[in-house]
Design a protein around this motif. Structure first.
Motif, PDB file in Angstrom:
ATOM      1  N   GLY A  60      24.565  76.180  53.054  1.00 10.81           N
ATOM      2  CA  GLY A  60      25.898  77.291  54.190  1.00 10.81           C
ATOM      3  C   GLY A  60      25.769  76.975  55.065  1.00 10.81           C
ATOM      4  N   ARG A  61      25.921  75.401  55.188  1.00 12.80           N
ATOM      5  CA  ARG A  61      26.370  74.757  56.785  1.00 12.80           C
ATOM      6  C   ARG A  61      27.594  73.599  55.967  1.00 12.80           C
ATOM      7  N   VAL A  62      27.859  73.277  57.365  1.00  9.21           N
ATOM      8  CA  VAL A  62      28.646  72.732  57.455  1.00  9.21           C
ATOM      9  C   VAL A  62      28.213  70.879  58.127  1.00  9.21           C
ATOM     10  N   LEU A  63      28.570  70.487  57.191  1.00  5.82           N
ATOM     11  CA  LEU A  63      28.171  68.546  57.568  1.00  5.82           C
ATOM     12  C   LEU A  63      29.636  68.215  57.993  1.00  5.82           C
ATOM     13  N   MET A  64      29.273  66.777  59.472  1.00  7.69           N
ATOM     14  CA  MET A  64      30.806  66.615  59.967  1.00  7.69           C
ATOM     15  C   MET A  64      30.648  65.240  60.241  1.00  7.69           C
ATOM     16  N   PRO A  65      31.203  64.376  61.140  1.00  7.37           N
ATOM     17  CA  PRO A  65      30.496  63.037  61.871  1.00  7.37           C
ATOM     18  C   PRO A  65      30.458  63.359  62.966  1.00  7.37           C
ATOM     19  N   ASP A 101      26.348  58.823  61.214  1.00  4.03           N
ATOM     20  CA  ASP A 101      26.484  59.181  62.378  1.00  4.03           C
ATOM     21  C   ASP A 101      26.768  60.944  62.239  1.00  4.03           C
ATOM     22  N   LEU A 102      26.016  61.811  61.904  1.00  7.14           N
ATOM     23  CA  LEU A 102      26.736  62.846  61.586  1.00  7.14           C
ATOM     24  C   LEU A 102      25.711  63.979  62.049  1.00  7.14           C
ATOM     25  N   LEU A 103      25.978  65.486  62.090  1.00  7.49           N
ATOM     26  CA  LEU A 103      26.158  66.579  62.276  1.00  7.49           C
ATOM     27  C   LEU A 103      25.464  67.480  61.273  1.00  7.49           C
ATOM     28  N   LEU A 104      24.623  68.397  61.249  1.00  2.13           N
ATOM     29  CA  LEU A 104      24.023  69.347  60.437  1.00  2.13           C
ATOM     30  C   LEU A 104      24.626  70.396  61.071  1.00  2.13           C
ATOM     31  N   LEU A 105      25.475  71.799  61.510  1.00  2.00           N
ATOM     32  CA  LEU A 105      26.702  72.906  62.086  1.00  2.00           C
ATOM     33  C   LEU A 105      26.178  73.679  61.329  1.00  2.00           C
ATOM     34  N   GLY A 106      25.727  74.791  62.733  1.00  2.00           N
ATOM     35  CA  GLY A 106      24.596  76.267  61.389  1.00  2.00           C
ATOM     36  C   GLY A 106      26.198  77.183  61.540  1.00  2.00           C
ATOM     37  N   VAL A 107      26.573  76.785  60.932  1.00  2.00           N
ATOM     38  CA  VAL A 107      28.443  77.576  60.519  1.00  2.00           C
ATOM     39  C   VAL A 107      28.225  77.334  58.569  1.00  2.00           C
ATOM     40  N   PRO A 108      29.535  77.964  58.424  1.00  2.00           N
ATOM     41  CA  PRO A 108      29.321  77.631  57.080  1.00  2.00           C
ATOM     42  C   PRO A 108      30.380  76.941  56.977  1.00  2.00           C
ATOM     43  N   ASP A 109      31.946  77.432  57.808  1.00  2.00           N
ATOM     44  CA  ASP A 109      33.006  77.336  57.949  1.00  2.00           C
ATOM     45  C   ASP A 109      33.210  76.530  58.822  1.00  2.00           C
ATOM     46  N   TYR A 110      34.877  76.131  58.751  1.00  2.00           N
ATOM     47  CA  TYR A 110      35.188  75.117  59.415  1.00  2.00           C
ATOM     48  C   TYR A 110      35.718  75.785  60.780  1.00  2.00           C
ATOM     49  N   GLU A 117      29.738  78.825  72.368  1.00  2.00           N
ATOM     50  CA  GLU A 117      28.110  78.365  71.675  1.00  2.00           C
ATOM     51  C   GLU A 117      28.159  76.741  71.290  1.00  2.00           C
ATOM     52  N   ASN A 118      27.186  76.223  70.913  1.00  2.00           N
ATOM     53  CA  ASN A 118      26.713  75.115  70.274  1.00  2.00           C
ATOM     54  C   ASN A 118      26.190  75.292  68.784  1.00  2.00           C
ATOM     55  N   PRO A 119      27.044  75.358  68.313  1.00  2.00           N
ATOM     56  CA  PRO A 119      26.910  74.952  66.237  1.00  2.00           C
ATOM     57  C   PRO A 119      25.155  73.826  66.083  1.00  2.00           C
ATOM     58  N   VAL A 120      25.030  72.938  66.609  1.00  2.00           N
ATOM     59  CA  VAL A 120      24.690  71.581  66.477  1.00  2.00           C
ATOM     60  C   VAL A 120      23.292  72.181  66.235  1.00  2.00           C
ATOM     61  N   GLU A 121      23.094  71.456  64.871  1.00  2.00           N
ATOM     62  CA  GLU A 121      21.313  71.991  64.116  1.00  2.00           C
ATOM     63  C   GLU A 121      20.660  70.693  64.214  1.00  2.00           C
ATOM     64  N   GLN A 122      21.333  69.744  63.718  1.00  2.00           N
ATOM     65  CA  GLN A 122      20.492  68.290  63.903  1.00  2.00           C
ATOM     66  C   GLN A 122      21.178  67.330  63.939  1.00  2.00           C
ATOM     67  N   VAL A 123      20.549  66.329  64.828  1.00  2.00           N
ATOM     68  CA  VAL A 123      21.955  64.919  64.918  1.00  2.00           C
ATOM     69  C   VAL A 123      21.309  63.998  64.075  1.00  2.00           C
ATOM     70  N   VAL A 124      22.123  63.206  63.444  1.00  2.00           N
ATOM     71  CA  VAL A 124      21.861  61.803  63.177  1.00  2.00           C
ATOM     72  C   VAL A 124      22.375  60.439  63.576  1.00  2.00           C
TER      73      VAL A 124
END
Length: 421
Positions: A75-80, A390-399, A408-415
């Motif tokens: 249910g979340r977006v992964l991105m660089p 280097d990855l971000l897990l975002l609290g949205v399902p669609d870019y 808003e800041n959608p970032v849930e986790q930072v790697v």
């Protein structure tokens, strides 16, 4: 037998790879939006490196070992990780006292004449102890990291003398070594002439070229920047200074066409500049000339929060830049005077609203093209095997929600480098 993954994000609603475009130059034209999105995908890491990216039905389950850290990204977006390609990270104090004066109608020139503006920051920066500057930079880097920035360019420019400018670069390097966000220093001693050189900009540049540039190692401080604008440095003076920097092995950058169309962007592109920054007054025709002069390799770094904060009406015509073949990146321009904000998501959103970028174009502008703008394209900016993890897990399902939820800041986790930070 292949080594088990150390980290696996699985079942992501979307994986924004930013991959699939050319590998030898930034994204231009339609390629700004023509990069791969994987629905229901995964990203696997091995140590500090991305090992595999793909749809879930292609995941090699044999590489999931007992020590693999598995993160369900359903249910979340992964991105660089975001790449912040234009900041003035290290400075003393702030200019909050001037904010109300601006709101009450005082112009920047009025404030400058009373000893405020950049001169105020220069005084505070020169007076600040190195440890004070370091703690301030670390504080700001922590804030950037919370917004998902994993690589950041840090300009000097608030010392305006040889000693302090070198100190600012040293602090930026120290700050980069003491926390996970990767810092790329840029020398911007040529921000404006130092107060001791009032009315003598060419003499100030000659001092920088003779006394400061030879002390810098391009391997540690890869770029030299200059502010080419009325009241700062002319096109001719900027050309001579940048030519000297190029002779010494530095990559080139320029602040240009922020307030007037002087031709600084084209001049810098003809010298091979990696980026031209601001560009609010660069015309679409001028953008096409910059693109042609650099063969699409000079990135236009647009800074939409600056006109927003300064309550100006003129924004760079990003839509026309893309159509003219000029690669576009986005940044906050974090600094104490014209953009005291670390929110690169807000810059992305304002670029969509005021510069005509689409969501996919704006995402490319804060990742892969931003990496090109600071020479980091081989390391970050896209999710591809062999690049840093280097990855971000975002609290949205669609870019498409990223520019929609304003501010808003959608970032849930930072790697960063395969480690949660």
């Amino acid at each position: 037998m292949l080594q088990p993954y150390s980290l696996l994000f699985c079942h992501a609603a979307q994986v924004l790879t930013l991959a699939g475009g050319p590998t030898d130059k930034p994204l231009t034209g339609a390629a700004h939006a023509d990069w791969r999105i994987i629905e229901h995908g995964y990203v696997a890491c091995l140590g500090d490196t991305i090992a595999a990216v793909g749809p879930m039905d292609e995941l090699d389950a044999a590489r999931i070992g007992p020590d693999t850290r598995v993160v369900d990204a359903s249910g979340r977006v992964l991105m660089p990780g975001l790449v912040e390609c234009h900041t003035h990270l290290v400075f003393g104090g702030n200019r909050a006292d001037e904010f109300q004066r601006k709101l009450q109608g005082e112009s920047y020139l009025d404030i400058l004449a009373s000893g405020g503006g950049i001169l105020s920051t220069v005084r505070k920066t020169r007076a600040a102890a190195e440890e004070e500057l370091l703690q301030s930079a670390l504080h700001h880097l922590d804030g950037f990291r919370r917004y998902g920035i994993t690589t950041l360019e840090a300009k000097s420019g608030y010392g305006l003398d040889a000693e302090t400018e070198l100190r600012l670069l040293r602090v930026a390097q120290q700050a980069g070594a003491q926390q996970p966000v990767r810092v790329v220093p840029t020398f911007l001693g040529a921000h404006v002439p130092g107060p001791e050189y009032k009315g003598r900009p060419a003499d100030y540049l000659a001092m920088l070229a003779a006394d400061v540039l030879p002390q810098l190692d391009p391997a540690a401080v890869p770029f030299v920047d200059i502010f080419c604008e009325e009241g700062a440095f002319s096109v001719d003076d900027s050309r001579h200074y940048l030519q000297r920097a190029r002779e010494l092995g530095f990559g080139l950058k320029i602040h240009a066409e922020q307030l007037h169309d002087l031709g600084g962007c084209l001049m810098a592109a003809e010298l091979g500049a990696v980026s031209v920054d601001h560009c609010d007054y660069l015309t679409p025709e001028g953008a096409a000339q910059v693109a042609a002069a650099s063969q699409g390799r000079t990135v236009a770094v647009l800074l939409p929060l600056v006109p927003l904060y300064l309550r100006q009406e003129k924004y760079a015509p990003g839509r026309q830049f893309i159509e003219a073949g000029l690669p576009v990146a986005l940044s906050t321009d974090f600094n104490p005077g014209s953009c005291p904000s670390k929110n690169l998501w807000l810059a992305l959103q304002v670029a969509c609203l005021k510069m005509g970028l689409t969501p996919r174009e704006a995402l490319a502008a804060v990742t892969l093209n931003a990496a090109w703008a600071i020479g980091q394209q081989a390391n970050c900016g896209s999710l591809a095997p062999g690049k840093r993890a280097d990855l971000l897990l975002l609290g949205v399902p669609d870019y498409r929600e990223l520019p929609y939820w304003l501010g808003e800041n959608p970032v849930e986790q930072v790697v960063i480098g395969g480690q949660f930070v």
